[in-house]
Design a protein around this motif. Structure first.
Motif, short mmCIF file in Angstrom:
data_model
loop_
_atom_site.label_atom_id
_atom_site.label_comp_id
_atom_site.label_asym_id
_atom_site.label_seq_id
_atom_site.Cartn_x
_atom_site.Cartn_y
_atom_site.Cartn_z
N ARG A 85 0.81 -1.21 0.00
CA ARG A 85 0.00 0.00 0.00
C ARG A 85 0.85 1.27 0.00
NH1 ARG A 85 -4.77 0.45 4.50
NH2 ARG A 85 -5.57 2.52 4.01
N ARG A 86 2.04 1.19 0.59
CA ARG A 86 2.85 2.38 0.87
C ARG A 86 3.95 2.51 -0.20
NH1 ARG A 86 2.89 4.16 6.11
NH2 ARG A 86 5.16 4.11 6.31
N ILE A 87 3.87 3.54 -1.01
CA ILE A 87 4.86 3.78 -2.05
C ILE A 87 5.74 4.94 -1.62
CG2 ILE A 87 5.18 4.45 -4.46
CD1 ILE A 87 2.46 3.09 -5.02
N LEU A 88 7.03 4.65 -1.48
CA LEU A 88 7.98 5.62 -0.95
C LEU A 88 8.62 6.45 -2.06
CD1 LEU A 88 9.85 3.41 1.70
CD2 LEU A 88 7.77 4.77 1.99
N GLY A 89 8.91 7.69 -1.73
CA GLY A 89 9.62 8.57 -2.63
C GLY A 89 11.12 8.48 -2.41
N PRO A 90 11.90 9.29 -3.15
CA PRO A 90 13.37 9.22 -3.06
C PRO A 90 13.92 9.58 -1.69
CG PRO A 90 12.64 11.10 -4.39
CD PRO A 90 11.44 10.26 -4.15
N GLU A 91 13.15 10.31 -0.87
CA GLU A 91 13.63 10.68 0.46
C GLU A 91 13.17 9.69 1.54
OE1 GLU A 91 12.44 14.67 1.20
OE2 GLU A 91 13.69 15.51 -0.40
N GLY A 92 12.59 8.59 1.12
CA GLY A 92 12.19 7.56 2.06
C GLY A 92 10.89 7.83 2.78
N LYS A 93 10.10 8.76 2.26
CA LYS A 93 8.80 9.07 2.84
C LYS A 93 7.69 8.55 1.92
CE LYS A 93 10.40 11.65 6.31
NZ LYS A 93 10.18 11.34 7.73
N VAL A 94 6.54 8.25 2.51
CA VAL A 94 5.40 7.79 1.70
C VAL A 94 4.90 8.94 0.84
CG1 VAL A 94 3.02 6.96 1.78
CG2 VAL A 94 4.72 6.01 3.35
N ILE A 95 4.81 8.70 -0.47
CA ILE A 95 4.30 9.73 -1.39
C ILE A 95 2.96 9.32 -2.01
CG2 ILE A 95 6.54 10.74 -1.91
CD1 ILE A 95 6.56 9.09 -4.51
N PHE A 96 2.68 8.02 -2.05
CA PHE A 96 1.39 7.53 -2.55
C PHE A 96 0.87 6.42 -1.64
CE2 PHE A 96 3.49 8.74 -6.67
CZ PHE A 96 2.66 9.82 -6.96
N SER A 97 -0.44 6.38 -1.47
CA SER A 97 -1.08 5.28 -0.76
C SER A 97 -1.93 4.51 -1.77
CB SER A 97 -1.96 5.81 0.38
OG SER A 97 -2.58 4.74 1.06
N TYR A 149 7.45 4.29 11.16
CA TYR A 149 7.08 5.50 11.91
C TYR A 149 7.95 6.69 11.51
CZ TYR A 149 3.85 2.76 14.66
OH TYR A 149 2.78 1.97 15.03
N GLU A 150 9.03 6.46 10.77
CA GLU A 150 9.83 7.54 10.21
C GLU A 150 9.42 7.88 8.78
OE1 GLU A 150 12.09 9.24 11.95
OE2 GLU A 150 11.59 8.01 13.69
N GLN A 151 8.55 7.04 8.20
CA GLN A 151 8.18 7.21 6.79
C GLN A 151 6.86 7.94 6.60
OE1 GLN A 151 8.12 3.08 5.75
NE2 GLN A 151 10.35 2.91 5.54
N ASP A 152 6.15 8.22 7.69
CA ASP A 152 4.83 8.86 7.63
C ASP A 152 3.84 7.95 6.91
OD1 ASP A 152 5.77 11.07 9.03
OD2 ASP A 152 6.40 12.09 7.20
N GLY A 153 2.84 8.54 6.29
CA GLY A 153 1.81 7.77 5.60
C GLY A 153 0.57 7.59 6.46
N TYR A 154 -0.54 7.27 5.81
CA TYR A 154 -1.84 7.17 6.48
C TYR A 154 -1.80 6.23 7.68
CZ TYR A 154 -6.50 5.36 7.44
OH TYR A 154 -7.63 4.93 8.08
N GLU A 155 -1.28 5.05 7.50
CA GLU A 155 -1.33 4.04 8.55
C GLU A 155 -0.63 4.51 9.83
OE1 GLU A 155 -0.98 2.17 4.47
OE2 GLU A 155 0.12 3.67 5.63
N ILE A 156 0.49 5.21 9.66
CA ILE A 156 1.26 5.68 10.81
C ILE A 156 0.57 6.88 11.45
CG2 ILE A 156 3.46 6.69 11.50
CD1 ILE A 156 3.37 3.59 10.82
N ASN A 157 -0.04 7.73 10.63
CA ASN A 157 -0.72 8.90 11.18
C ASN A 157 -1.92 8.52 12.04
OD1 ASN A 157 1.06 10.74 9.99
ND2 ASN A 157 -0.11 10.81 8.09
N VAL A 158 -2.52 7.36 11.78
CA VAL A 158 -3.69 6.93 12.56
C VAL A 158 -3.38 5.78 13.51
CG1 VAL A 158 -5.27 7.71 10.76
CG2 VAL A 158 -4.51 5.31 10.79
N SER A 159 -2.13 5.36 13.57
CA SER A 159 -1.76 4.23 14.43
C SER A 159 -2.08 4.53 15.89
CB SER A 159 -0.27 3.93 14.28
OG SER A 159 0.15 2.95 15.22
N GLY A 160 -2.52 3.50 16.61
CA GLY A 160 -2.81 3.66 18.03
C GLY A 160 -1.62 3.44 18.93
N VAL A 161 -0.47 3.05 18.35
CA VAL A 161 0.72 2.75 19.15
C VAL A 161 1.92 3.47 18.57
CG1 VAL A 161 -0.18 0.54 20.00
CG2 VAL A 161 1.09 0.61 17.84
N THR A 162 3.09 3.17 19.09
CA THR A 162 4.32 3.86 18.69
C THR A 162 5.31 2.90 18.07
OG1 THR A 162 5.50 3.51 20.77
CG2 THR A 162 3.97 5.38 20.68
#
Length: 466
Positions: free
Chosen positions: A194-206, A435-448
């Motif tokens: 589901r998580r497509i990463l960009g060149p900086e290692g962050k999620v850019i598409f879901s 948790y360093e890559q951001d993205g929908y799942e991490i933004n709504v996660s109930g844990v760390t």
């Protein structure tokens, strides 16, 4: 002396009482987990299967039920008997069963099977046109003077009653287990990350379950577990039950207001038709960051296409099955309680729950109920059923596929399968790197990010101590 003679000769005395106790224990021994001698080394199985489809007007996770579908929702599973207290494995075609509802389901199933809640695993398959259950979230909403919305539990309690009755009936006539069968096969063109990463290692598409953007669908499949795994139970040449495991979000399309088991339920039904005498029970693996989005643009015809592809994998896994002789001595149940640190964002839910709508409450109240349980010192059990060369792990929440792949890599010498979507309270559970890559799942996660060492520590212990 007269009293003793009277008890031994009077049919209403001691002898009669002993006979009554003997016949009572003989009749009800399955409920208490007493062992019978048999060729299987005392190992036995009972199966259960009940309707879990809500009536029209009853709440689904995101809407109220408006109509029914040809295939309804099921709650089904097995009771494994003869290796200590019985073990119960249950899979339900709901989006999630969380917190106090986990307690309620486990307690009822345990009582019905003659075991303890710690030896019961209850999992949802996570279909979205289905109910959500959390009696703790319901209580929080009612206490705040709010409509419990999707958490109204009248139907939940009805399904629990159905399960109790089915399990009580099933354990009266268990079948001997002489072998287990283990098989796996690759599933083609269903799962994609589901998580497509960009060149900086962050999620850019879901890449959501139904991805309409063709450029996002065209991205590589990404990290998945392509294998569907089957664990089957046999009495000689007779197959009694089949448990299947596959990691993917189980949506082709949803928000229809019609309860349905989506493509995994259709695939399960196809396999039930092909092997009709063995109950087929499907479990969703660690598919939180895995969807059918690369192969599904949301066209309703794709539900059948995805179901056929998954059923094809199940068929090939069945054909590749290798059987192993087992007895009660080959069965072990172990568990490790874990405390998963709640995300600080959960605290915001309490201030927003009075102004937000139905769907916000569905996605968030379970996390608030989880926070309350965590603060009260409650932990979540991670468990493992060992049977012959198989290890079946039972994990909470919407778990990232990295956990499943790591568990398999931990013991490549064993057949390791994983059921996720157990206690749904923590919601999404990413691996630490996510948790360093951001993205929908991490933004709504109930844990760390601390969830990974806690969970993997328990998984490693269970796999290596078994």
């Amino acid at each position: 002396m007269k009293n003793h003679q009277y008890l031994l000769t009077d049919p209403r005395g001691l002898r009669w009482k002993l006979l009554k106790c003997f016949f009572f224990l003989l009749l009800y021994q399955p409920l208490f987990g007493f062992q019978q001698q048999g060729e299987s080394g005392d190992l036995r199985i009972a199966t259960f299967d009940v309707d879990a489809s809500p009536p029209v007007g009853s709440p689904l996770a995101y809407d109220s039920t408006a109509n029914s579908w040809d295939l309804g929702l099921r709650a089904k599973g097995i009771v494994l008997m003869g290796a200590g207290q019985p073990v119960v494995l249950c899979a339900v075609d709901w989006i999630g069963i969380a917190n106090e509802s986990q307690d309620a389901f486990k307690s009822a199933l345990a009582a019905a099977a003659g075991t303890v809640p710690e030896r019961v695993a209850v999992h949802a398959l996570h279909q979205h046109d289905a109910p959500i259950s959390d009696m703790g979230a319901e209580q929080l909403l009612v206490q705040a003077g709010l409509d419990p919305a999707g958490f109204e539990s009248s139907f939940d309690r009805e399904v629990i009653r159905r399960l109790e009755a089915a399990v009580k009936n099933g354990v009266k006539n268990p079948q001997p287990v002489t072998h287990i069968g283990l098989g796996e096969a690759e599933v083609y063109q269903v799962a994609s990350n589901r998580r497509i990463l960009g060149p900086e290692g962050k999620v850019i598409f879901s890449r959501t379950s139904a991805t309409r953007d063709s450029t996002i669908r065209a991205k590589p499949e990404g990290l998945i577990d392509p294998m569907v795994q089957l664990v089957s139970f046999w009495n000689g040449e007779e197959a009694l039950g089949v448990l299947s495991y596959y990691a993917v979000h189980p949506q082709s399309y949803y928000l229809t207001k019609v309860a349905n088991p989506d493509f995994p339920g259709v695939a399960r039904f196809f396999r039930q038709l092909n092997v009709p005498d063995a109950l087929h029970v499907h479990f969703n693996g660690a598919g939180a960051n895995v969807t059918a989005g690369k192969y599904n643009d949301g066209a309703h015809e794709n539900r059948l296409l995805l179901a056929e592809r998954l059923a094809d994998g199940m068929k090939r896994a069945w054909e590749s099955t290798e059987r192993h002789s087992v007895s009660s001595a080959d069965v072990k149940w172990a568990m490790e309680p874990v405390a998963l640190q709640p995300n600080e964002k959960i605290k915001e839910i309490e201030s927003r729950m009075k102004t937000e709508g139905y769907r916000y409450l569905t996605n968030n109240m379970i996390k608030l109920a989880y926070l309350r349980r965590f603060n009260a010192g409650k932990k979540i059990d991670i468990s493992c059923l060992s049977i012959g060369p198989a290890r079946i792990l039972h994990l909470p929440g919407e778990l990232f596929v990295e956990y499943q792949l790591a568990a398999k890599a931990e013991r490549p010498d064993l057949f390791v399968a994983m059921a996720a979507y157990g206690d749904y309270g923590p919601f999404y559970i990413g691996n630490s790197a996510a948790y360093e890559q951001d993205g929908y799942e991490i933004n709504v996660s109930g844990v760390t990010a601390e969830a990974e060492p806690a969970i993997m520590g328990a998984v490693r212990k269970l796999l290596n101590d078994a």
